[in-house]
Design an enzyme around this catalytic site. Structure first.
Site, PDB file in Angstrom:
ATOM      1  N   LEU A 127      45.039  29.112  26.218  1.00 49.87           N
ATOM      2  CA  LEU A 127      45.637  29.263  24.880  1.00 49.87           C
ATOM      3  C   LEU A 127      44.566  29.599  23.844  1.00 49.87           C
ATOM      4  O   LEU A 127      44.387  28.884  22.861  1.00 49.87           O
ATOM      5  CB  LEU A 127      46.425  28.006  24.467  1.00 49.87           C
ATOM      6  CG  LEU A 127      47.477  28.290  23.390  1.00 49.87           C
ATOM      7  CD1 LEU A 127      48.655  29.056  23.964  1.00 49.87           C
ATOM      8  CD2 LEU A 127      47.959  27.016  22.727  1.00 49.87           C
ATOM      9  N   GLY A 128      43.866  30.725  24.067  1.00 53.11           N
ATOM     10  CA  GLY A 128      43.020  31.294  23.016  1.00 53.11           C
ATOM     11  C   GLY A 128      43.921  32.077  22.079  1.00 53.11           C
ATOM     12  O   GLY A 128      45.154  31.915  22.110  1.00 53.11           O
ATOM     13  N   ARG A 140      41.712  24.477  29.191  1.00 55.96           N
ATOM     14  CA  ARG A 140      40.691  23.493  29.562  1.00 55.96           C
ATOM     15  C   ARG A 140      40.781  22.252  28.681  1.00 55.96           C
ATOM     16  O   ARG A 140      40.616  21.133  29.118  1.00 55.96           O
ATOM     17  CB  ARG A 140      39.298  24.113  29.442  1.00 55.96           C
ATOM     18  CG  ARG A 140      38.737  24.528  30.772  1.00 55.96           C
ATOM     19  CD  ARG A 140      37.397  25.123  30.631  1.00 55.96           C
ATOM     20  NE  ARG A 140      37.400  26.139  29.579  1.00 55.96           N
ATOM     21  CZ  ARG A 140      36.324  26.728  29.095  1.00 55.96           C
ATOM     22  NH1 ARG A 140      35.148  26.412  29.547  1.00 55.96           N
ATOM     23  NH2 ARG A 140      36.406  27.649  28.151  1.00 55.96           N
ATOM     24  N   ILE A 174      47.331  39.729  32.483  1.00 55.74           N
ATOM     25  CA  ILE A 174      46.768  40.731  31.565  1.00 55.74           C
ATOM     26  C   ILE A 174      45.331  40.323  31.215  1.00 55.74           C
ATOM     27  O   ILE A 174      44.796  40.767  30.205  1.00 55.74           O
ATOM     28  CB  ILE A 174      47.611  40.906  30.275  1.00 55.74           C
ATOM     29  CG1 ILE A 174      48.161  39.588  29.746  1.00 55.74           C
ATOM     30  CG2 ILE A 174      48.767  41.850  30.509  1.00 55.74           C
ATOM     31  CD1 ILE A 174      47.412  38.991  28.676  1.00 55.74           C
ATOM     32  N   ARG A 186      41.992  39.241  33.751  1.00 55.19           N
ATOM     33  CA  ARG A 186      41.075  39.895  34.677  1.00 55.19           C
ATOM     34  C   ARG A 186      41.588  39.665  36.093  1.00 55.19           C
ATOM     35  O   ARG A 186      42.098  38.577  36.400  1.00 55.19           O
ATOM     36  CB  ARG A 186      39.665  39.289  34.570  1.00 55.19           C
ATOM     37  CG  ARG A 186      38.848  39.808  33.409  1.00 55.19           C
ATOM     38  CD  ARG A 186      38.435  41.274  33.599  1.00 55.19           C
ATOM     39  NE  ARG A 186      37.684  41.775  32.473  1.00 55.19           N
ATOM     40  CZ  ARG A 186      38.193  42.365  31.394  1.00 55.19           C
ATOM     41  NH1 ARG A 186      39.496  42.529  31.291  1.00 55.19           N
ATOM     42  NH2 ARG A 186      37.430  42.802  30.413  1.00 55.19           N
ATOM     43  N   ASP A 243      48.443  44.016  35.069  1.00 56.14           N
ATOM     44  CA  ASP A 243      47.695  45.082  34.385  1.00 56.14           C
ATOM     45  C   ASP A 243      46.265  45.160  34.911  1.00 56.14           C
ATOM     46  O   ASP A 243      45.555  46.121  34.640  1.00 56.14           O
ATOM     47  CB  ASP A 243      47.677  44.801  32.872  1.00 56.14           C
ATOM     48  CG  ASP A 243      47.025  45.931  32.083  1.00 56.14           C
ATOM     49  OD1 ASP A 243      47.408  47.099  32.294  1.00 56.14           O
ATOM     50  OD2 ASP A 243      46.119  45.658  31.261  1.00 56.14           O
ATOM     51  N   GLU A 284      39.308  47.775  40.734  1.00 55.70           N
ATOM     52  CA  GLU A 284      39.824  48.818  39.827  1.00 55.70           C
ATOM     53  C   GLU A 284      38.869  50.015  39.871  1.00 55.70           C
ATOM     54  O   GLU A 284      37.655  49.822  39.917  1.00 55.70           O
ATOM     55  CB  GLU A 284      39.904  48.281  38.397  1.00 55.70           C
ATOM     56  CG  GLU A 284      40.890  47.137  38.269  1.00 55.70           C
ATOM     57  CD  GLU A 284      40.956  46.582  36.834  1.00 55.70           C
ATOM     58  OE1 GLU A 284      40.323  47.140  35.916  1.00 55.70           O
ATOM     59  OE2 GLU A 284      41.657  45.573  36.643  1.00 55.70           O
ATOM     60  N   HIS A 339      45.431  48.850  34.005  1.00 65.26           N
ATOM     61  CA  HIS A 339      44.530  48.183  33.048  1.00 65.26           C
ATOM     62  C   HIS A 339      44.583  48.901  31.694  1.00 65.26           C
ATOM     63  O   HIS A 339      43.576  49.446  31.231  1.00 65.26           O
ATOM     64  CB  HIS A 339      43.090  48.136  33.581  1.00 65.26           C
ATOM     65  CG  HIS A 339      42.220  47.154  32.828  1.00 65.26           C
ATOM     66  ND1 HIS A 339      41.142  46.531  33.379  1.00 65.26           N
ATOM     67  CD2 HIS A 339      42.276  46.703  31.552  1.00 65.26           C
ATOM     68  CE1 HIS A 339      40.565  45.741  32.487  1.00 65.26           C
ATOM     69  NE2 HIS A 339      41.240  45.836  31.357  1.00 65.26           N
TER      70      HIS A 339
HETATM   71  C1  8YV Z   1      39.249  47.326  27.725  1.00 63.76           C
HETATM   72  C2  8YV Z   1      39.703  44.998  28.333  1.00 63.76           C
HETATM   73  O1  8YV Z   1      39.677  48.128  26.736  1.00 63.76           O
HETATM   74  O2  8YV Z   1      38.631  44.712  26.254  1.00 63.76           O
HETATM   75  C3  8YV Z   1      38.768  44.326  27.405  1.00 63.76           C
HETATM   76  O3  8YV Z   1      38.142  43.351  27.839  1.00 63.76           O
HETATM   77  O4  8YV Z   1      40.025  44.496  29.337  1.00 63.76           O
HETATM   78  C4  8YV Z   1      40.286  46.302  28.053  1.00 63.76           C
HETATM   79  O5  8YV Z   1      41.250  46.115  27.114  1.00 63.76           O
HETATM   80  C5  8YV Z   1      38.902  48.118  28.918  1.00 63.76           C
HETATM   81  O6  8YV Z   1      38.200  47.294  29.784  1.00 63.76           O
HETATM   82  C6  8YV Z   1      38.116  49.345  28.534  1.00 63.76           C
HETATM   83  O7  8YV Z   1      37.550  49.869  29.659  1.00 63.76           O
END
Ligand code: 8YV
Length: 318
Positions: free
Chosen positions: A157-158, A180, A234, A236, A260, A265, A283
């Site tokens: 919850l950031g 956390r 959304i 990593r 996403d 990747e 992504h």
């Molecule tokens: C990036 C992202 O725009 O900002 C981030 O951490 O995951 C994405 O929204 C992307 O990684 C650009 O390559």
């Protein structure tokens, strides 16, 4: 008078680059060659006086590069994620860090909701059903599941998690979260992630990537979310145990996923992309003109703030 020197490992959008060019001498390591070795050689040759560095969160910023920039005081990361950067090395050298999460938060939160709805309503298949003519030959599309009134669990919850919560509440969802530490927020806190998953219909993952959150969404979390559950990511790819995800989706222990981001990747595991119960996005949660302009501007503004001895606009504590 000589201009101050800024090292560029990743450039910002070309429309915003002139703001930096006007004021600084830009050392374009990004143009030095394709390989890390070529960039490293460039930084070693030119880095001695550089005060700040611009890069994305997955740029290869090596220890040799840092050693070649003894005057470096700030790294302006032009993405929200900075899990690829050598944080310990930066902290040990007293180098400050900023990122751009405030600039992309809303568009990424929108994507979380888009994926949730697409996953629950099987929207991608429904669209193909119309295009292919199946609607006319096969009849009504199967009934799907609603989100209104359902239980949403937010993992992390950031400010991004908060933005997702605000949107989900507008959909009349019951929102709980795992973090956390408990946050001062009018939402139900679950200190136990498996418990949160077992009491959720949809789980949306918004925590930052990096070693602390690697495989946080384990096979047990997926099993707790269950055969009717939807997992949305959304943040990593590293946050989800992807082999366990493939297994859970194949066996039906987990109902569906809407993703996403991926462990690999831009070529996600074909066993994952072959599954019918997965909705996929490349992504692209921050992939809007608006977010990318705002990210570039914020990255530049953080460099200005640092060079002018002003407080950073979006600092990250490392
Ligand atoms: C990036 C992202 O725009 O900002 C981030 O951490 O995951 C994405 O929204 C992307 O990684 C650009 O390559």
């Amino acid at each position: 008078m000589n201009k101050a020197e800024i090292m560029v490992l990743t450039p910002v959008r070309s429309s915003i680059m002139p703001q930096l060019e006007e004021r600084f001498d830009l050392l374009r390591a990004d143009k030095a060659g394709e390989t890390t070795a070529e960039k490293e050689a460039f930084v070693t040759r030119h880095g001695a006086n550089c005060r700040a560095l611009l890069c994305s969160g997955n740029a290869e910023l090596t220890v040799a590069m840092l050693d070649a920039m003894p005057q470096l005081g700030h790294v302006s990361c032009l993405t929200a994620g900075y899990d690829g950067l050598p944080l310990r090395e930066l902290a040990a050298r007293g180098v400050t860090l900023s990122n751009t999460s405030p600039a992309l938060r809303d568009d990424v939160a929108d994507m979380a909701i888009l994926l949730m709805l697409a996953g629950k309503r099987d929207f991608v298949t429904a669209e193909t059903y119309v295009r292919s003519g199946d609607w006319a030959t096969k009849g009504m599309f199967p009934l799907q599941r609603s989100v209104s009134g359902k239980r949403l669990g937010i993992v992390g919850l950031g400010s991004l998690g908060q933005a997702v919560a605000t949107r989900a509440q507008a959909f009349n969802m019951q929102v709980s979260y795992w973090n956390r530490r408990e946050k001062n927020a009018p939402l139900r806190f679950h200190p136990d992630l498996i418990q949160l998953a077992s009491e959720s219909d949809v789980l949306i993952v918004t925590v930052a990537g990096g070693p602390e959150t690697e495989n946080l969404i384990s096979a047990d979390v997926m099993q707790a979310l269950g055969p009717d559950g939807l997992l949305v990511n959304i943040s990593r790819g590293s946050v989800i145990d992807e082999p366990a995800l493939i297994d859970a989706l194949q066996s039906g222990k987990l109902g569906a996923a809407a993703l996403d981001v991926f462990a690999s990747e831009p070529d996600p595991d074909p066993r994952l992309t072959a599954l019918r119960n997965v909705t996929l996005s490349p992504h692209h949660a921050s992939g809007t003109e608006e977010a990318r302009n705002a990210m570039a501007q914020l990255a530049v503004d953080n460099i200005f703030a640092f060079m002018d001895d002003k407080p950073l606009i979006s600092p990250v504590s490392i």
